[in-house]
Motif scaffolding. Structure first.
Motif, PDB file in Angstrom:
ATOM      1  N   VAL A 163       0.883  -1.254   0.058  1.00 35.42           N
ATOM      2  CA  VAL A 163       0.072   0.004  -0.076  1.00 35.42           C
ATOM      3  C   VAL A 163       0.807   1.160  -0.053  1.00 35.42           C
ATOM      4  CG1 VAL A 163      -1.850  -1.226   1.073  1.00 35.42           C
ATOM      5  CG2 VAL A 163      -0.122   0.304   2.559  1.00 35.42           C
ATOM      6  N   VAL A 164       0.365   2.341  -0.486  1.00 31.25           N
ATOM      7  CA  VAL A 164       1.087   3.862  -0.141  1.00 31.25           C
ATOM      8  C   VAL A 164       0.327   4.369   0.693  1.00 31.25           C
ATOM      9  CG1 VAL A 164       0.881   5.835  -1.515  1.00 31.25           C
ATOM     10  CG2 VAL A 164       1.527   3.942  -2.745  1.00 31.25           C
ATOM     11  N   ARG A 165       1.088   4.898   1.658  1.00 34.43           N
ATOM     12  CA  ARG A 165       0.144   5.890   2.902  1.00 34.43           C
ATOM     13  C   ARG A 165       0.872   7.489   2.859  1.00 34.43           C
ATOM     14  NH1 ARG A 165      -0.516   2.220   7.512  1.00 34.43           N
ATOM     15  NH2 ARG A 165       0.187   0.087   6.900  1.00 34.43           N
ATOM     16  N   ILE A 166      -0.050   8.286   3.166  1.00 37.36           N
ATOM     17  CA  ILE A 166       0.298   9.676   3.089  1.00 37.36           C
ATOM     18  C   ILE A 166       0.867   9.849   4.670  1.00 37.36           C
ATOM     19  CG2 ILE A 166      -0.642  12.143   3.252  1.00 37.36           C
ATOM     20  CD1 ILE A 166      -0.332  11.002   0.449  1.00 37.36           C
ATOM     21  N   GLN A 167       1.971  10.291   4.754  1.00 35.46           N
ATOM     22  CA  GLN A 167       2.529  10.814   6.251  1.00 35.46           C
ATOM     23  C   GLN A 167       2.110  12.140   6.529  1.00 35.46           C
ATOM     24  OE1 GLN A 167       6.569   9.658   6.988  1.00 35.46           O
ATOM     25  NE2 GLN A 167       6.142   7.419   6.121  1.00 35.46           N
ATOM     26  N   ASN A 168       0.850  12.396   7.073  1.00 37.50           N
ATOM     27  CA  ASN A 168       0.569  13.802   7.389  1.00 37.50           C
ATOM     28  C   ASN A 168       0.173  13.753   8.757  1.00 37.50           C
ATOM     29  OD1 ASN A 168      -1.762  11.910   7.627  1.00 37.50           O
ATOM     30  ND2 ASN A 168      -2.790  13.051   6.062  1.00 37.50           N
ATOM     31  N   GLY A 169       0.517  12.656   9.554  1.00 35.98           N
ATOM     32  CA  GLY A 169       0.507  12.816  11.179  1.00 35.98           C
ATOM     33  C   GLY A 169      -0.815  12.072  11.611  1.00 35.98           C
TER      34      GLY A 169
ATOM     35  N   LEU B  16       6.645   0.409  11.929  1.00 35.76           N
ATOM     36  CA  LEU B  16       7.006   1.684  11.448  1.00 35.76           C
ATOM     37  C   LEU B  16       6.452   1.901   9.684  1.00 35.76           C
ATOM     38  CD1 LEU B  16      10.727   2.073  12.808  1.00 35.76           C
ATOM     39  CD2 LEU B  16       8.542   2.739  14.011  1.00 35.76           C
ATOM     40  N   ASN B  17       5.585   1.332   9.660  1.00 37.93           N
ATOM     41  CA  ASN B  17       4.644   1.966   8.345  1.00 37.93           C
ATOM     42  C   ASN B  17       3.523   2.419   8.991  1.00 37.93           C
ATOM     43  OD1 ASN B  17       6.127   0.250   6.180  1.00 37.93           O
ATOM     44  ND2 ASN B  17       5.543  -1.715   7.362  1.00 37.93           N
ATOM     45  N   VAL B  18       3.424   3.766   8.679  1.00 35.95           N
ATOM     46  CA  VAL B  18       2.639   4.654   9.330  1.00 35.95           C
ATOM     47  C   VAL B  18       2.037   5.591   8.425  1.00 35.95           C
ATOM     48  CG1 VAL B  18       3.829   4.733  11.589  1.00 35.95           C
ATOM     49  CG2 VAL B  18       4.469   6.537   9.875  1.00 35.95           C
ATOM     50  N   GLY B  19       0.995   6.189   8.850  1.00 36.62           N
ATOM     51  CA  GLY B  19       0.081   7.235   7.881  1.00 36.62           C
ATOM     52  C   GLY B  19      -1.136   6.720   7.421  1.00 36.62           C
ATOM     53  N   LYS B  20      -1.687   7.608   6.477  1.00 39.70           N
ATOM     54  CA  LYS B  20      -3.205   7.129   5.977  1.00 39.70           C
ATOM     55  C   LYS B  20      -3.025   6.193   4.716  1.00 39.70           C
ATOM     56  CE  LYS B  20      -7.674   7.429   6.156  1.00 39.70           C
ATOM     57  NZ  LYS B  20      -8.471   6.789   7.117  1.00 39.70           N
ATOM     58  N   ILE B  21      -3.677   5.197   4.699  1.00 37.48           N
ATOM     59  CA  ILE B  21      -3.502   4.213   3.478  1.00 37.48           C
ATOM     60  C   ILE B  21      -4.382   4.834   2.419  1.00 37.48           C
ATOM     61  CG2 ILE B  21      -4.249   2.011   2.591  1.00 37.48           C
ATOM     62  CD1 ILE B  21      -3.916   1.187   5.399  1.00 37.48           C
TER      63      ILE B  21
ATOM     64  N   GLY C  68      14.347  21.951   2.062  1.00 43.52           N
ATOM     65  CA  GLY C  68      14.897  20.736   2.432  1.00 43.52           C
ATOM     66  C   GLY C  68      13.902  19.753   3.157  1.00 43.52           C
ATOM     67  N   GLN C  69      12.818  20.423   3.411  1.00 47.30           N
ATOM     68  CA  GLN C  69      11.672  19.758   4.260  1.00 47.30           C
ATOM     69  C   GLN C  69      10.423  19.417   3.498  1.00 47.30           C
ATOM     70  OE1 GLN C  69      12.079  18.981   7.880  1.00 47.30           O
ATOM     71  NE2 GLN C  69      14.053  19.685   7.125  1.00 47.30           N
ATOM     72  N   ILE C  70      10.214  18.110   3.679  1.00 50.26           N
ATOM     73  CA  ILE C  70       8.910  17.239   2.850  1.00 50.26           C
ATOM     74  C   ILE C  70       7.825  17.358   3.636  1.00 50.26           C
ATOM     75  CG2 ILE C  70       9.716  14.989   3.422  1.00 50.26           C
ATOM     76  CD1 ILE C  70       8.216  16.427  -0.088  1.00 50.26           C
ATOM     77  N   LYS C  71       6.719  18.022   3.344  1.00 48.08           N
ATOM     78  CA  LYS C  71       5.478  17.762   4.045  1.00 48.08           C
ATOM     79  C   LYS C  71       4.516  17.272   3.426  1.00 48.08           C
ATOM     80  CE  LYS C  71       2.142  21.147   6.103  1.00 48.08           C
ATOM     81  NZ  LYS C  71       1.834  22.530   6.315  1.00 48.08           N
ATOM     82  N   ASN C  72       3.591  16.371   3.987  1.00 46.27           N
ATOM     83  CA  ASN C  72       2.768  15.421   3.589  1.00 46.27           C
ATOM     84  C   ASN C  72       3.310  14.609   2.606  1.00 46.27           C
ATOM     85  OD1 ASN C  72       0.610  16.506   5.089  1.00 46.27           O
ATOM     86  ND2 ASN C  72       0.235  18.211   3.639  1.00 46.27           N
ATOM     87  N   ALA C  73       4.460  13.840   3.146  1.00 49.36           N
ATOM     88  CA  ALA C  73       5.304  12.852   2.241  1.00 49.36           C
ATOM     89  C   ALA C  73       4.359  11.514   1.998  1.00 49.36           C
ATOM     90  CB  ALA C  73       6.436  12.524   2.807  1.00 49.36           C
ATOM     91  N   TYR C  74       4.687  10.845   0.725  1.00 51.55           N
ATOM     92  CA  TYR C  74       3.888   9.761   1.025  1.00 51.55           C
ATOM     93  C   TYR C  74       5.144   8.493   0.323  1.00 51.55           C
ATOM     94  CZ  TYR C  74       4.589  10.306  -4.447  1.00 51.55           C
ATOM     95  OH  TYR C  74       5.319  10.399  -5.598  1.00 51.55           O
ATOM     96  N   ALA C  75       4.747   7.315   0.710  1.00 49.81           N
ATOM     97  CA  ALA C  75       5.589   6.445   0.469  1.00 49.81           C
ATOM     98  C   ALA C  75       4.948   4.930   0.376  1.00 49.81           C
ATOM     99  CB  ALA C  75       6.686   6.226   1.451  1.00 49.81           C
ATOM    100  N   VAL C  76       5.731   3.862  -0.009  1.00 57.67           N
ATOM    101  CA  VAL C  76       4.968   2.720  -0.189  1.00 57.67           C
ATOM    102  C   VAL C  76       5.654   1.923   1.262  1.00 57.67           C
ATOM    103  CG1 VAL C  76       5.065   1.979  -2.570  1.00 57.67           C
ATOM    104  CG2 VAL C  76       7.219   1.657  -1.288  1.00 57.67           C
ATOM    105  N   ASP C  77       4.611   1.136   1.669  1.00 56.66           N
ATOM    106  CA  ASP C  77       4.959   0.212   2.812  1.00 56.66           C
ATOM    107  C   ASP C  77       6.219  -0.707   2.503  1.00 56.66           C
ATOM    108  OD1 ASP C  77       2.999   1.054   4.477  1.00 56.66           O
ATOM    109  OD2 ASP C  77       2.307  -0.918   4.999  1.00 56.66           O
ATOM    110  N   GLY C  78       7.098  -1.031   3.416  1.00 58.14           N
ATOM    111  CA  GLY C  78       8.009  -1.769   3.356  1.00 58.14           C
ATOM    112  C   GLY C  78       8.529  -2.420   4.372  1.00 58.14           C
TER     113      GLY C  78
END
Length: 514
Positions: free
Chosen positions: A311-317, A332-337, A466-476
């Motif tokens: 899955v992809v998650r948005i790391q927005n807190g 440590l796979n966190v954020g909104k799916i 140099g700061q990323i806000k509302n980053a997204y990433a794949v689970d891993g």
């Protein structure tokens, strides 16, 4: 062809895996129209800006035993797969210890070596000895080099600055550019360097859970030079047809953190969450009979194949339903799916030959969930944005899409089969990519090439100073730091014979069918 049914681990063996884990706390240039590209193959503070990572050692790297172990007797594969899953659990647990002992590490320069890496090596040695025993027990010969794979190393925090890894698997030095869709071998697509946006290579923002992604893992796609190569033209002997199957977008939310291909009989064998479409009975304990009897989300009920990806998650807190679960927040796979908006699944032909039917229950993994460890030899990530897919495909970074455009993940699976095996010990050597002209080598046969295009609808992250806000990433796996290169996709063929034959005929006759 007979079924390739793996041996299921006994309940006792599964409990042994859990006990052992507790001991240690464990082709670039591809676009939707270019199907022949080869592979290069918990902090819950609520903030939506990635937090600082101040520790000297960022992650742990251990040799990938399963990747290297390509020759295991079939009679031993079930037990060996279980032991390999234990090695993954040990690494996950060791990384968790690394992430939760930062204060001790700052006070004691030898803490990581003495309290994490040395015990991890000892525990890995026990499991590697068991793997050797299982191979030898059934008449095989365990390779002597296995003993050299027990040692793990700590990788420095400076390695987080780079969006990709070098071929040796170690994190490369910080760079102002990032690999965009580079490929390995003759079958690779174009390689290009994409200049990172200003400040994109700065460190200090290790994701919502502290293990990535970082700012350098993202690039403004409008600033990347076109890097997509032309696909080879289909010759007179080729097969130009397309067969489509519609299996939904996992609207029924079938998730689990298992991976029945690499860790059969082991719950949470993936250590990250998968989306599933197609076969509705895929879990750690499914076998070929289970798959054949299952329900399917595919419109054509003759397709009970299993298609699954992280899955992809948005790391927005924010958090999701699995914030306290294995494979989720506990690892440590966190954020909104994020649910996929479109999942387009197609099978295409070969530019140089006709295709043959896939064997039933063929298993294919494309990409590599452990590129931070293994390097990019099997990386097959393709990230882009709608409106840019024919121009830019990224392997080592996630794209930041402009307004009106959204993220697209594309996969093109291996299209050459050895003609015998539905799987292999390392789940790779029974299939291969075609070369740059589309030819299968070494006696391999062309099969319909599975291609998948996943389209999302979330808002683009922002990169400022140099700061990323509302980053997204794949689970891993947590120690892999959520790099874009770790993206991967899995497939188990459960087409009935009639529909598979229809697919082959359609593709070989140059038709468009479903």
């Amino acid at each position: 062809m007979g079924r390739n049914i793996r041996k299921r681990r006994s309940p006792l063996a599964v409990r042994a895996v859990a006990a052992s884990a507790a001991l240690a706390i464990g082709g670039g240039g591809l676009v939707w129209a270019n199907f022949y590209a080869s592979a290069h193959e918990s902090n819950n503070s609520g903030r939506n800006t990635t937090k600082a990572a101040g520790a000297q050692v960022a992650t742990i790297q251990c040799p990938d035993v399963g990747q290297k172990l390509s020759n295991v007797p079939k009679q031993a594969r079930g037990e060996v797969d279980g032991e390999l899953a234990t090695l993954d659990q040990q690494i996950t647990a060791a990384y968790q210890r690394l992430a939760t002992t930062r204060d001790a590490q700052t006070r004691d320069a030898s803490f990581v070596q003495n309290s994490i890496l040395t015990p991890l090596k000892q525990n890995r040695s026990v499991i590697i000895d068991r793997i050797k025993l299982e191979i030898n027990r059934v008449g095989g010969k365990a390779p002597g080099w296995l003993d050299g794979l027990s040692t793990c190393t700590g990788q420095p925090a400076s390695g987080q600055n780079n969006g990709g890894q070098n071929n040796g698997g170690a994190t490369a030095a910080p760079s102002a550019s990032a690999s965009a869709g580079a490929g390995a071998g003759a079958g690779a697509g174009a390689s290009a360097s994409a200049s990172a946006p200003a400040g994109g290579a700065q460190a200090g923002n290790g994701g919502q859970a502290g293990n990535g992604p970082v700012a350098a893992d993202f690039v403004d796609i409008t600033k990347v030079q076109p890097n997509v190569a032309r696909k080879p033209q289909t010759g007179a002997a080729g097969s130009s047809g397309v067969f489509s199957t519609s299996c939904g977008v996992n609207a029924n939310k079938k998730f689990n953190t298992d991976n029945v291909i690499v860790a059969p009989g082991v719950t949470n064998g993936a250590h990250h969450l998968h989306d599933y479409v197609g076969n509705q009975s895929n879990d750690a304990f499914a076998n070929n009979d289970t798959f054949a009897a299952a329900q399917t989300s595919c419109a054509n009920q003759g397709d009970k194949s299993s298609y699954y990806w992280p899955v992809v998650r948005i790391q927005n807190g924010t958090q999701d339903f699995d914030q306290n679960n294995d494979g989720g927040g506990k690892e440590l796979n966190v954020g909104k799916i994020q649910q996929v908006r479109q999942a387009q699944i197609k099978f295409v032909g070969s530019p140089t030959s006709k295709v043959v039917a896939m064997p039933k229950f063929l298993r294919i993994i494309t990409g590599d969930a452990k590129t931070t460890t293994n390097g990019l030899a099997n990386a097959n990530a393709h990230w882009s944005c709608t409106g840019f897919e024919n121009k830019v495909q990224l392997t080592a970074q996630y794209p930041i899409c402009p307004r009106g455009s959204t993220v697209v993940r594309t996969f093109a699976f291996q299209s050459c089969w050895d003609g015998v095996n539905a799987d292999s010990a390392n789940h790779r050597t029974h299939v291969a990519f075609a070369d740059a002209q589309g030819n299968c080598a070494n006696g391999f046969k062309a099969i319909p090439q599975l291609t998948m295009r996943l389209v999302y609808g979330f808002r683009a992250p922002t990169l400022t100073n140099g700061q990323i806000k509302n980053a997204y990433a794949v689970d891993g796996f947590p120690e892999q730091l959520h790099k874009a290169t770790t993206d991967h996709d899995d497939f188990i063929n459960v087409f009935d014979d009639a529909l598979m034959n229809k697919m082959v005929t359609c593709i070989n006759n140059g038709q468009r069918c479903k």
